[in-house]
Design an enzyme around this catalytic site. Sequence first.
Site, short mmCIF file in Angstrom:
data_model
loop_
_atom_site.label_atom_id
_atom_site.label_comp_id
_atom_site.label_asym_id
_atom_site.label_seq_id
_atom_site.Cartn_x
_atom_site.Cartn_y
_atom_site.Cartn_z
N ASP A 276 0.90 -1.25 0.09
CA ASP A 276 0.00 0.15 0.05
C ASP A 276 0.87 1.26 0.09
O ASP A 276 1.96 1.25 -0.11
CB ASP A 276 -0.88 -0.03 1.13
CG ASP A 276 -2.45 0.58 0.80
OD1 ASP A 276 -2.19 1.95 0.58
OD2 ASP A 276 -3.44 -0.01 0.94
N HIS A 321 -12.89 -0.86 -8.43
CA HIS A 321 -13.92 -0.07 -8.42
C HIS A 321 -13.71 1.65 -8.34
O HIS A 321 -14.68 2.20 -8.76
CB HIS A 321 -15.14 -0.51 -7.56
CG HIS A 321 -14.82 -0.32 -6.09
ND1 HIS A 321 -14.24 -0.93 -5.22
CD2 HIS A 321 -14.81 1.11 -5.57
CE1 HIS A 321 -14.10 -0.62 -4.15
NE2 HIS A 321 -14.06 0.65 -4.23
C1 SAM Z 1 -10.94 0.99 -1.37
S1 SAM Z 1 -9.40 0.73 -0.44
C2 SAM Z 1 -9.14 -1.09 -0.31
C3 SAM Z 1 -8.42 -1.48 0.79
C4 SAM Z 1 -8.40 -3.13 0.77
N1 SAM Z 1 -7.73 -3.60 -0.19
C5 SAM Z 1 -9.76 -3.60 1.37
O1 SAM Z 1 -10.13 -4.44 0.92
O2 SAM Z 1 -10.14 -3.15 2.46
C6 SAM Z 1 -7.99 1.13 -1.48
C7 SAM Z 1 -6.65 1.09 -1.00
O3 SAM Z 1 -5.83 1.28 -2.14
C8 SAM Z 1 -4.67 2.24 -1.43
N2 SAM Z 1 -4.05 2.67 -2.77
C9 SAM Z 1 -4.53 4.00 -3.60
N3 SAM Z 1 -3.65 4.12 -4.45
C10 SAM Z 1 -2.65 3.36 -4.16
C11 SAM Z 1 -1.34 3.23 -4.96
N4 SAM Z 1 -1.36 4.18 -6.01
N5 SAM Z 1 -0.58 2.18 -4.55
C12 SAM Z 1 -0.89 1.38 -3.78
N6 SAM Z 1 -2.15 1.61 -2.96
C13 SAM Z 1 -2.82 2.36 -3.28
C14 SAM Z 1 -5.34 2.88 -0.58
O4 SAM Z 1 -4.55 3.49 0.29
C15 SAM Z 1 -6.39 1.96 0.01
O5 SAM Z 1 -5.67 1.06 1.30
#
Ligand code: SAM
Length: 378
Positions: A276, A321
């Site tokens: 992350d 999504h």
């Molecule tokens: C909607 S959340 C889903 C989190 C997790 N997979 C879950 O099922 O609860 C999206 C996640 O993507 C991470 N994220 C956003 N942009 C990112 C990037 N460019 N690279 C890696 N992680 C990222 C956010 O910090 C967040 O934890």
Amino acid sequence: MANTLTDLASQISNTAKAINDFLVADGHPQPSFDVNAPSAFPTAPEEILNARRQLLDASQAITELLTGPAEYLRWLSCRHHDMSTLHWIYHFKIAEAVPLDRAVTFAEIAKARGVDEDYLKRILRYAMTNRIFREPEAGLVAHTSVSALLVRSKSLNDWVGYTCEETYPSSAKLVEAYEKYGASQKPNEAAYSVAFNTDKPMFVHLAEFPERERRFANTMIEMTSTDGYGVHHLVNGYKWEDIGKATVVDVGGSTGHACIAIAEQKAPDATFIIQDLPTVVEQGKKALPEGLKPRFSFQEHDFFTPQPVTADIYLLRFILHDHPDAISQQIVKNLVPAMKKGSRLIINDGVLAEPNTLPKIEERISRYITKLRDNTLS
Ligand SMILES: C[S@@+](CC[C@H](N)C(=O)[O-])C[C@H]1O[C@@H](n2cnc3c(N)ncnc32)[C@H](O)[C@@H]1O
């Protein structure tokens, strides 16, 4: 589908009876807003869950039909008061000033939180119409099962904070954002960008505010307590017990809660790498249960860049999504060079049903995902 008042009323009566019979037979209490009432409907057989869905749908339909279109539209357009009062309660930490076991006066709460008593009274008396607090006697405030959750559940309190302070102000900028960016698919051209006056995508911007980012991560954990987004769908929907000593990479895995559930319940020999953004990774390391440390590692990785780890399984849970198709394709393509023969990609995400195939309440919840994208992400 039943649509006359008497059809709907008899549907309500039949389904209520089936649910009541189940609650009585299994020794569950009646649903209630009492401060000590259960916070959720109990686990139940599928036919009872279906009866509950029908009852919710029919009771919403009968309420809206009887309200009538003009009155319904008038009050629909006033629902922002629900959010603004909830926000005020969240922001001034009012729930914490009310003991769980007794009522206190408005004056005591106002003094404890340093707010104006009359203002507080107006806010709380409105919120009480939404079952947030109650006034057992004139001038006294007590918790309900709803307001008590703001104190009892840290992650639900964080969910409320995130929706009140990130998505609610973004929602209010939907029109302005469309006027400015049209149907842009760029992550830094969303209602969030207008609300927070930033040219950065939401996740990059959030990372500048560790407390807000922590709150978002906790909101993701809370989301797994909801019906449709429960982590049990992921845990039970794949044969994790067969993966043996596999390495699983959870791309955008937040603080690791999904893989923690898999590791604890189904995959005792597998190892997990949670990727992350940097500050989320730090939070994940701190929150990891001691017993899982030998099998878990956290890694900073931006999923818009090529995947650095060759693994047996890549997990994308609630990632795609958030992004338009072209960007989602890029996130998936970034995995390909790291994959070896036999590597698998598991995508766990919301899928929209065809319109009018779900009860309205469920269809609305499933469409929150599309609103999330319009409001905050692109
Ligand atoms: C909607 S959340 C889903 C989190 C997790 N997979 C879950 O099922 O609860 C999206 C996640 O993507 C991470 N994220 C956003 N942009 C990112 C990037 N460019 N690279 C890696 N992680 C990222 C956010 O910090 C967040 O934890």
